[in-house]
Scaffold this motif. Structure first.
Motif, short mmCIF file in Angstrom:
data_model
loop_
_atom_site.label_atom_id
_atom_site.label_comp_id
_atom_site.label_asym_id
_atom_site.label_seq_id
_atom_site.Cartn_x
_atom_site.Cartn_y
_atom_site.Cartn_z
N LEU A 140 -0.77 -11.78 16.56
CA LEU A 140 0.34 -11.19 15.81
C LEU A 140 0.58 -11.90 14.49
CD1 LEU A 140 2.47 -9.02 15.75
CD2 LEU A 140 4.00 -10.52 17.04
N LEU A 141 0.56 -13.21 14.48
CA LEU A 141 0.81 -13.94 13.24
C LEU A 141 -0.24 -13.65 12.17
CD1 LEU A 141 2.51 -15.95 11.67
CD2 LEU A 141 1.18 -17.81 12.69
N PRO A 142 -1.55 -13.62 12.46
CA PRO A 142 -2.53 -13.24 11.42
C PRO A 142 -2.29 -11.84 10.87
CG PRO A 142 -3.65 -14.31 13.25
CD PRO A 142 -2.24 -14.10 13.68
N VAL A 143 -1.84 -10.91 11.72
CA VAL A 143 -1.53 -9.55 11.24
C VAL A 143 -0.38 -9.60 10.24
CG1 VAL A 143 -0.65 -7.29 11.94
CG2 VAL A 143 -2.38 -8.43 13.32
N VAL A 144 0.67 -10.34 10.56
CA VAL A 144 1.82 -10.47 9.66
C VAL A 144 1.41 -11.12 8.35
CG1 VAL A 144 4.05 -11.64 9.37
CG2 VAL A 144 3.50 -10.53 11.54
N ASN A 145 0.63 -12.19 8.43
CA ASN A 145 0.18 -12.87 7.20
C ASN A 145 -0.67 -11.97 6.34
OD1 ASN A 145 1.47 -15.28 7.87
ND2 ASN A 145 -0.31 -16.12 8.92
N ARG A 146 -1.52 -11.15 6.96
CA ARG A 146 -2.39 -10.26 6.19
C ARG A 146 -1.57 -9.14 5.52
NH1 ARG A 146 -7.76 -9.80 6.72
NH2 ARG A 146 -7.50 -12.06 6.95
N LEU A 147 -0.58 -8.62 6.21
CA LEU A 147 0.28 -7.58 5.61
C LEU A 147 1.04 -8.12 4.41
CD1 LEU A 147 1.72 -5.85 8.81
CD2 LEU A 147 0.26 -4.78 7.10
N LEU A 148 1.56 -9.33 4.52
CA LEU A 148 2.28 -9.92 3.39
C LEU A 148 1.34 -10.25 2.24
CD1 LEU A 148 4.79 -12.24 5.30
CD2 LEU A 148 5.34 -10.19 3.98
N GLU A 149 0.14 -10.69 2.56
CA GLU A 149 -0.85 -10.99 1.52
C GLU A 149 -1.25 -9.74 0.75
OE1 GLU A 149 -4.75 -13.38 2.23
OE2 GLU A 149 -5.28 -11.25 2.25
N GLN A 150 -1.39 -8.62 1.46
CA GLN A 150 -1.87 -7.37 0.86
C GLN A 150 -0.72 -6.40 0.53
OE1 GLN A 150 -5.25 -6.78 0.37
NE2 GLN A 150 -5.70 -8.83 1.14
N PHE A 151 0.52 -6.90 0.54
CA PHE A 151 1.67 -6.00 0.46
C PHE A 151 1.65 -5.17 -0.83
CE2 PHE A 151 6.11 -4.72 0.34
CZ PHE A 151 6.35 -4.43 1.68
N ASP A 152 1.42 -5.78 -1.97
CA ASP A 152 1.45 -5.06 -3.26
C ASP A 152 0.33 -4.03 -3.34
OD1 ASP A 152 3.65 -6.51 -4.04
OD2 ASP A 152 2.46 -8.04 -5.09
N SER A 153 -0.87 -4.41 -2.89
CA SER A 153 -1.99 -3.46 -2.95
C SER A 153 -1.77 -2.30 -1.97
CB SER A 153 -3.31 -4.17 -2.64
OG SER A 153 -3.28 -4.75 -1.35
N LEU A 154 -1.13 -2.57 -0.85
CA LEU A 154 -0.84 -1.50 0.12
C LEU A 154 0.15 -0.49 -0.47
CD1 LEU A 154 -0.56 -3.56 3.44
CD2 LEU A 154 -2.28 -1.83 2.93
N LYS A 155 1.20 -1.00 -1.11
CA LYS A 155 2.20 -0.09 -1.72
C LYS A 155 1.55 0.78 -2.79
CE LYS A 155 6.38 -1.31 -2.65
NZ LYS A 155 7.57 -2.04 -3.17
N LEU A 156 0.71 0.16 -3.61
CA LEU A 156 0.06 0.92 -4.68
C LEU A 156 -0.91 1.95 -4.12
CD1 LEU A 156 -0.04 1.07 -7.77
CD2 LEU A 156 -1.94 -0.56 -7.71
N TYR A 157 -1.67 1.57 -3.10
CA TYR A 157 -2.64 2.49 -2.51
C TYR A 157 -1.95 3.67 -1.84
CZ TYR A 157 -5.91 4.36 0.91
OH TYR A 157 -6.67 5.22 1.67
N PHE A 158 -0.93 3.42 -1.02
CA PHE A 158 -0.27 4.51 -0.30
C PHE A 158 0.58 5.38 -1.24
CE2 PHE A 158 -1.29 1.95 3.45
CZ PHE A 158 -1.77 2.95 4.29
N THR A 159 0.99 4.82 -2.36
CA THR A 159 1.64 5.67 -3.38
C THR A 159 0.66 6.70 -3.91
OG1 THR A 159 3.12 3.86 -4.02
CG2 THR A 159 2.85 5.66 -5.59
N GLY A 160 -0.58 6.24 -4.20
CA GLY A 160 -1.60 7.17 -4.68
C GLY A 160 -1.99 8.19 -3.64
N GLU A 161 -2.12 7.76 -2.37
CA GLU A 161 -2.51 8.67 -1.30
C GLU A 161 -1.45 9.74 -1.06
OE1 GLU A 161 -5.51 8.66 0.93
OE2 GLU A 161 -5.99 7.81 -1.05
N SER A 162 -0.18 9.35 -1.12
CA SER A 162 0.88 10.33 -0.87
C SER A 162 1.03 11.32 -2.02
CB SER A 162 2.21 9.60 -0.64
OG SER A 162 2.55 8.81 -1.78
#
Length: 667
Positions: A340-362
């Motif tokens: 669980l902790l590696p998943v949380v760390n990876r989400l926070l590390e990639q948070f900005d790129s995830l927001k930008l990517y899902f904005t484009g997808e939506s």
């Protein structure tokens, strides 16, 4: 009257009986008679000289006379230069070559064991070796195909390790660590691992047995274990002092479990539920107090990206654009302790790129799932909860990771549990109350002892970010309350699974730390020894305590203990070797007791590794491995716990087992 006297005078006296020395075989070992003297076939009074082909009668003096004759000396001198049948060049070379070939085959099999090489691959390997050097007699003679390599691994390398281990268990105390699982072929197995201490005070965990199960109830598990020890003549009631497993009811239940059955047989056995399993469950239960959509969003992000190579490729472009490391998303998994902790760390590390990517997808693809994920990413609470988990989960993971170690940790178990429990309580319990109350008596569910909402500690990032993220006061309060529920549930689970009042025996084991011996906090260890009457008898308690108190006065050993670079086992080995002026050992009872205490388990992580190893051996391409073959491979792997295949040392015991009988011929 005169006739009678004449008869007495003329009677001849009886002949004196002479003593004749019989032959003794002990003379054959004496220096003058070695190599040529043996018993004669003519009778007990005769000797035979193999050099002269001579049968003589008489004792040791007659043999000495024969040995001094010129003819005997001449024949003995000539026989020294004569070669025996086995010393002849051709025979000697053949024997040497045979041993070299066996050594080569043993090394090849050890390579296959360590690197999980299929036995079918060994058929081609043995044919490939002569191609490397056609002039090598050894490479051309090696024949180690599938059948032979399997026999060597199971019945030579594996059997030798098994015999050594069983022999050790017959004479030394040990602990048993048990677990059961189902392999790739849907065969349920019970794995046994034993924890022992060698003469150098090194603690070692060894695979002991792999037992197929038709049922997994407590009675079946218990019978299999007892049958194993009985079959190999191991006095488990005397030598088994510790037991550990996961918290499954069949293993650790209060009624009719494997633990209770062993307790009936061995009343003073030390039983410990696995720390790693328990702390993982504490974190899992505590996470259920947080909103479920946090975990669901993490799973949705993983599933959306990792099920499509096209999406992953496109997402990598956003990572490059934002100069973020091109890491893949991780999947939350309940069955993995530290996932669980590696998943949380990876989400926070990639948070900005995830927001930008899902904005484009939506916007571009108009995908509903992408819109739903984007909505969660734009919610400030999602990042707040991730930051909270990033702060609190290391409290569980660090302890979990530490106690997966194979090194002895039982002596620090109580202190680590107490400190982690205190750290958790300190986040939401009033400091003054916590300071005045014993940690095991803290009323962690009483709201009167809680800090105010604004004072509850949620991690450094939370306190820096929460006032800037734009959430309302009511939302902030709900967030804090959810985190408080997490703390309370975590404290509840820790208290339930690790009742510190019952862990006093574990607390007393801190004396195993060399530095604690000399810091004055422990003055007696007899209360601990009293818990193990099968190790230390009542009559030895005074002797044990006197030796421990004497050790605290030894300045030379104290200098070794305070050395930062000294290894744990080196100190106790030095203690066991310390002698008095008359050559007797100074601490024999204490050394015996310490050696037994180091056997006690602190987790069952090592038996989990056995099933991980089985998964590496029994792959999709190798799914027909029988239980006997798996067991032989696992025994053989005991050789490589602290070494590797090219350092494998063959011994006469291996050559003794390396014969025709190593094959399991079946009708």
């Amino acid at each position: 009257m005169s006739d009678e006297s004449d008869e007495i005078i003329n009677r001849t006296p009886p002949k004196k009986r002479t003593y004749q020395q019989g032959y003794r075989t002990t003379w054959e070992k004496e220096e003058p008679f070695k190599n040529w003297l043996t018993r004669s076939k003519k009778g007990e009074l005769y000797f035979y000289c193999k050099t002269c082909n001579f049968n003589g009668k008489g004792g040791k003096s007659e043999i000495g006379k024969h040995a001094s004759t010129g003819n005997h000396k001449k024949l003995c001198a000539s026989s020294k230069n004569q070669q025996t049948l086995f010393s002849m060049a051709s025979i000697s070379n053949a024997t040497s070559l045979d041993n070299d070939v066996k050594k080569g085959e043993l090394l090849l099999c050890s390579f296959a064991v360590e690197h999980n090489i299929s036995f079918n691959a060994m058929t081609h390997l043995s044919k490939l070796l002569p191609k490397i050097d056609s002039n090598s007699k050894i490479l051309n003679t090696i024949k180690c195909a599938r059948t032979k390599s399997e026999a060597v691994v199971k019945n030579v390398i594996g059997e030798n390790e098994k015999l050594k281990l069983i022999s050790h268990l017959k004479n030394n105390t040990f602990s048993l660590i048990v677990d059961e699982s189902t392999d790739r072929a849907c065969i349920k197995h019970m794995a046994l691992v034993c924890r022992t201490v060698d003469s150098y005070f090194n603690t070692n965990d060894y695979f002991l047995a792999l037992i197929p199960l038709d049922q997994a109830n407590a009675e079946t598990l218990y019978n299999h274990i007892i049958n194993f020890f009985t079959k190999h003549s191991v006095e488990y009631k005397k030598m088994l002092i510790g037991y550990a497993s996961d918290g499954a009811n069949v293993m650790m239940g209060a009624h009719n479990s494997l633990a209770t059955k062993l307790k009936d047989d061995i009343p003073n056995i030390f039983i410990l539920k696995c720390i790693c399993h328990s702390f993982h469950l504490c974190a899992s239960y505590a996470c259920t107090k947080l909103p479920i959509w946090i975990e669901e969003t993490a799973k949705d992000i993983y599933n959306f990206l990792n099920t499509s190579p096209k999406r992953l490729c496109k997402y990598a472009e956003f990572q490059t654009f934002l100069n973020i490391k091109p890491h893949k998303m991780l999947q939350p998994c309940q069955t993995r302790w530290l996932s669980l902790l590696p998943v949380v760390n990876r989400l926070l590390e990639q948070f900005d790129s995830l927001k930008l990517y899902f904005t484009g997808e939506s916007l571009e693809q108009n995908i509903e799932k992408a819109k739903d994920i984007l909505e969660k990413l734009n919610n400030p609470l999602f990042k707040l909860y991730l930051q909270f988990l990033q702060y609190i989960l290391p409290l569980f993971n660090d302890l979990n990771r530490e106690f997966q170690s194979e090194k002895p940790k039982i002596h620090i178990l109580y202190d680590r549990l107490e400190s982690q429990y205190k750290l958790l309580l300190k986040n939401y319990i009033k400091p003054l109350y916590l300071e005045k109350t014993l940690v095991e008596n803290v009323q962690f569910k009483n709201s009167n002892n809680y800090l105010d909402n604004d004072l509850i500690y949620l991690g450094g990032k939370i306190h820096a970010y929460i006032d800037r993220c734009g959430i309302s006061g009511q939302t902030k309060k709900e967030f804090t309350n959810n985190c408080l529920l997490f703390y309370v549930e975590a404290a509840t689970q820790i208290y339930k699974r690790f009742p510190l009042q019952k862990y006093k025996v574990v607390q007393k084991l801190k004396f195993l730390n060399p530095k604690v011996v000399f810091d004055g906090t422990v003055t007696s260890i007899t209360s601990l020894a009293y818990e193990f009457p099968n190790i230390i008898q009542d009559s030895q308690l005074n002797e044990l305590d006197n030796e421990f108190r004497l050790l605290q006065c030894e300045s030379d050993l104290k200098n070794i203990a305070v050395d930062k670079d000294v290894e744990f086992n080196v100190f106790w080995k030095k203690v066991s070797e310390t002698q008095r002026g008359d050559g007797t050992f100074m601490f024999p009872t204490l050394s015996k007791f310490v050696k037994s205490m180091l056997c006690l388990p602190h987790s069952s992580a090592n038996v989990e590794r056995i099933f991980s190893t089985i998964n590496l051996i029994k792959t999709k391409q190798r799914n027909r491995c029988s239980t006997d073959t798996l067991e032989g491979l696992l025994y053989a792997k005991n050789c490589f716990k602290k070494s590797c295949c090219y350092k494998f040392e063959t011994t006469p015991d291996h050559y003794k087992l390396f014969n025709q009988s190593m094959y399991d011929f079946k009708e």
